[in-house]
Structure formats: structure tokens, C-alpha cells
Design an enzyme around this catalytic site. Structure first.
Site, PDB file in Angstrom:
ATOM      1  N   ASP A 186       0.851  -1.187   0.000  1.00  0.00           N
ATOM      2  CA  ASP A 186       0.000   0.000   0.000  1.00  0.00           C
ATOM      3  C   ASP A 186       0.894   1.246   0.000  1.00  0.00           C
ATOM      4  OD1 ASP A 186      -3.204   0.562   1.009  1.00  0.00           O
ATOM      5  OD2 ASP A 186      -1.770   2.223   1.111  1.00  0.00           O
ATOM      6  N   ILE A 187       0.514   2.231  -0.775  1.00  0.00           N
ATOM      7  CA  ILE A 187       1.336   3.436  -0.907  1.00  0.00           C
ATOM      8  C   ILE A 187       1.330   4.270   0.378  1.00  0.00           C
ATOM      9  CG2 ILE A 187      -0.376   5.076  -1.834  1.00  0.00           C
ATOM     10  CD1 ILE A 187       1.713   5.672  -4.082  1.00  0.00           C
ATOM     11  N   ASN A 227     -12.769  -2.950   2.707  1.00  0.00           N
ATOM     12  CA  ASN A 227     -13.706  -1.825   2.766  1.00  0.00           C
ATOM     13  C   ASN A 227     -14.649  -1.923   1.575  1.00  0.00           C
ATOM     14  OD1 ASN A 227     -12.340  -0.822   5.022  1.00  0.00           O
ATOM     15  ND2 ASN A 227     -10.861   0.261   3.737  1.00  0.00           N
ATOM     16  N   GLN A 250     -14.724   2.785   1.101  1.00  0.00           N
ATOM     17  CA  GLN A 250     -13.886   2.266   0.026  1.00  0.00           C
ATOM     18  C   GLN A 250     -13.489   3.417  -0.885  1.00  0.00           C
ATOM     19  OE1 GLN A 250     -15.698  -0.939  -2.192  1.00  0.00           O
ATOM     20  NE2 GLN A 250     -13.940  -1.179  -3.571  1.00  0.00           N
ATOM     21  N   HIS A 301     -10.257  -5.332  -3.104  1.00  0.00           N
ATOM     22  CA  HIS A 301      -8.927  -5.582  -2.529  1.00  0.00           C
ATOM     23  C   HIS A 301      -9.053  -5.957  -1.061  1.00  0.00           C
ATOM     24  CE1 HIS A 301      -9.864  -1.272  -2.332  1.00  0.00           C
ATOM     25  NE2 HIS A 301      -9.205  -1.237  -1.183  1.00  0.00           N
ATOM     26  N   HIS A 305      -6.981  -5.606   2.340  1.00  0.00           N
ATOM     27  CA  HIS A 305      -5.842  -5.023   3.055  1.00  0.00           C
ATOM     28  C   HIS A 305      -5.298  -6.088   4.011  1.00  0.00           C
ATOM     29  CE1 HIS A 305      -6.653  -0.600   2.378  1.00  0.00           C
ATOM     30  NE2 HIS A 305      -7.852  -1.087   2.088  1.00  0.00           N
TER      31      HIS A 305
END
Ligand code: 5GP
Length: 120
Positions: free
Chosen positions: A32-33, A88, A95, A101, A103
């Protein structure tokens, strides 16, 4: 909407960079960024599915693969004493990226455990 419209669609196609940690014919996982813990990565299907609310029985195998991959990658990434997962879903689920996706995130052993989720 198609996968072309999301950031994750661009990542799947290699149009924008990501730090990939796993890839196979069906799935991709990358950091994740904006990590919220020592380790924070996302597992996504290459097939475009906007949200968990959009899955169908046809997706059962794919969803199973995503969940089975989570503990394998978590361990590889050093989360040997537990981790958290989150999906989410939709506006009320906060979301942001409308490509399904999971997490996976957590702190490494020796660091502090994640704080309790408030649900708020
Ligand atoms: P959501 O709120 O949709 O469950 O989470 C989307 C996640 O995608 C966020 O944690 C956000 O930091 C991450 N994200 C958004 N844009 C990018 C990007 O361009 N690259 C990567 N690696 N992660 C991103």
C-alpha cells in the site's frame, strides 16, 4: 465502470509502478502506498470486480485464493505473530478504490500490536 478506470487497473497493466510482492495468473499483491503499519499490502484479483458487494458464486474460487494467499504473504513479510485484514466496501465502508482488494497489515513481532479498532 471498468478496471481501466481505477488506479489498480493501471497497476495490473503496469501503467503505474507498484511494489509487487506476489503475482500469478489471477492475483496481484503489492505494498500500500500509504502504509498504516510496519507491513501493509493489498491483494487484488486481476479480474475487475468493483466491490465485495458485487461478487457472485462464480467468484468463489477466486475469493478463496485471495484469502488463502493472505497468511502466506503475511508470514513472508514478517508478520509471524498475527495481522489484520480488511475489505472496505462501498461508500459507507469508506472504500476509495473501486477494485476489490483485501488489506493485510500489521506490525512485526517486537514492535507494538495494532491499536484496537473503534469501529467509528
Ligand atoms: P480503500 O480505502 O479503497 O479500502 O483502500 C485503498 C488503498 O489503496 C488505500 O490504503 C491507499 O493508500 C491505496 N492506494 C491508493 N492509490 C494507490 C497507488 O497508486 N498505489 C498503491 N500502491 N496504493 C494505493
Amino acid at each position: 465502470m471498468t478496471s481501466n478506470d481505477t488506479i489498480f487497473g493501471k497497476i495490473i497493466r503496469g501503467e503505474i509502478p507498484s511494489k509487487k510482492i506476489y503475482e500469478d495468473v489471477d492475483l496481484l499483491a503489492f505494498d500500500d502506498i500509504h502504509p498504516v503499519a510496519d507491513v501493509h499490502f493489498l491483494i487484488i484479483p486481476k479480474k475487475f470486480i468493483a466491490t465485495l458487494a458485487d461478487v457472485t458464486p462464480e467468484d468463489a474460487t477466486l475469493l478463496g485464493k485471495m484469502l488463502l494467499l493472505a497468511p502466506v504473504l503475511a508470514k513472508e513479510q514478517g508478520l509471524t505473530d498475527g495481522f489484520r485484514t480488511a475489505i472496505n466496501t462501498g461508500r459507507m465502508g469508506r472504500q476509495d478504490v473501486y477494485h476489490l482488494h483485501i488489506h493485510v497489515f500489521g506490525n512485526r513481532p517486537g514492535s507494538v500490536p495494532l491499536s484496537t479498532m473503534t469501529g467509528a
